[in-house]
Design a protein around this motif. Sequence first.
Motif, mmCIF file in Angstrom:
data_model
loop_
_atom_site.group_PDB
_atom_site.id
_atom_site.type_symbol
_atom_site.label_atom_id
_atom_site.label_comp_id
_atom_site.label_asym_id
_atom_site.label_seq_id
_atom_site.Cartn_x
_atom_site.Cartn_y
_atom_site.Cartn_z
ATOM 1 N N TYR A 83 0.824 -1.216 0.000
ATOM 2 C CA TYR A 83 0.000 0.000 0.000
ATOM 3 C C TYR A 83 0.859 1.267 0.000
ATOM 4 C CZ TYR A 83 -4.007 -3.001 0.629
ATOM 5 O OH TYR A 83 -4.975 -3.959 0.433
ATOM 6 N N ALA B 119 -3.320 2.406 5.433
ATOM 7 C CA ALA B 119 -4.007 1.207 4.955
ATOM 8 C C ALA B 119 -4.001 0.102 6.003
ATOM 9 C CB ALA B 119 -3.359 0.723 3.664
ATOM 10 N N LEU C 56 -10.776 0.701 -0.795
ATOM 11 C CA LEU C 56 -9.725 -0.163 -0.261
ATOM 12 C C LEU C 56 -10.306 -1.464 0.283
ATOM 13 C CD1 LEU C 56 -6.781 -0.684 0.860
ATOM 14 C CD2 LEU C 56 -7.568 0.449 2.952
#
Length: 244
Positions: free
Chosen positions: A17, A54, A127
């Motif tokens: 990420y 993330a 995400l």
Amino acid sequence: MEGYIDWQTLFFFFIVYSVIGWLLEVIFHIYTEKKLINRGFLYGPICPIYGNGAVLMIIFLTPLEHNVLYLFIGGVVVATVIEYITGYILELAFDTKWWDYSSEPWNIKGYICIRFSLMWGIGALFLMKVIHPKVASWIAAIPSIMVPILYHGILIAFVVDLTLTIHSLIEFRTILKELRAIKEELNKKLKDREQEWDLIKRAQGIQMKFKKRHISFLRIYPHLTKGKLEEFLKTIKSKKRDVK
């Protein structure tokens, strides 16, 4: 144990990420500024703030992944808190802003703003619903014999990159301290013009060293010139005109 994620997997998530974040930053600035800029905080193609964000979203938002509204709100909160804390710590440490949302409406000290916070919320949905299931399956598919090799290899590369970056940032802070000391001397309005001119030349030498060694930081984060550094450079230029 269901829901448990080991440290190696979290590290792989962080790296993946961070690289994705770097790509997004590069693409965004190609679109907005029409030029290619390495937007990585480190020397390599990596933006750790995205990786941290993330990973924290994965940890905290996984229990909310089946509720779109809660997932969106959670994404806004997690990303905004990370961005604010990171911006605050960086400015506290280096007396400079690494990004600045001051021109945006509903911003707080330029660290965060409502527009980007809402964008992070949408990003959290994308995400958790689209990207992470694929990334998690890819990482899970890595042969077990390769996991420790990849983990240690990437970790060593990351630590080396981080060490070099921290060294450069420490040097950057040292330069700021030198400029601060020179500014204080110049503000004393020294009667000896020769001594004052020596201070100005010393400041210009430090400034040139800064530009030579840290030009990449200036290109990546133009707002680094905000705050104390900007004040120092203005003072030096003003004094230079007065002495001539």
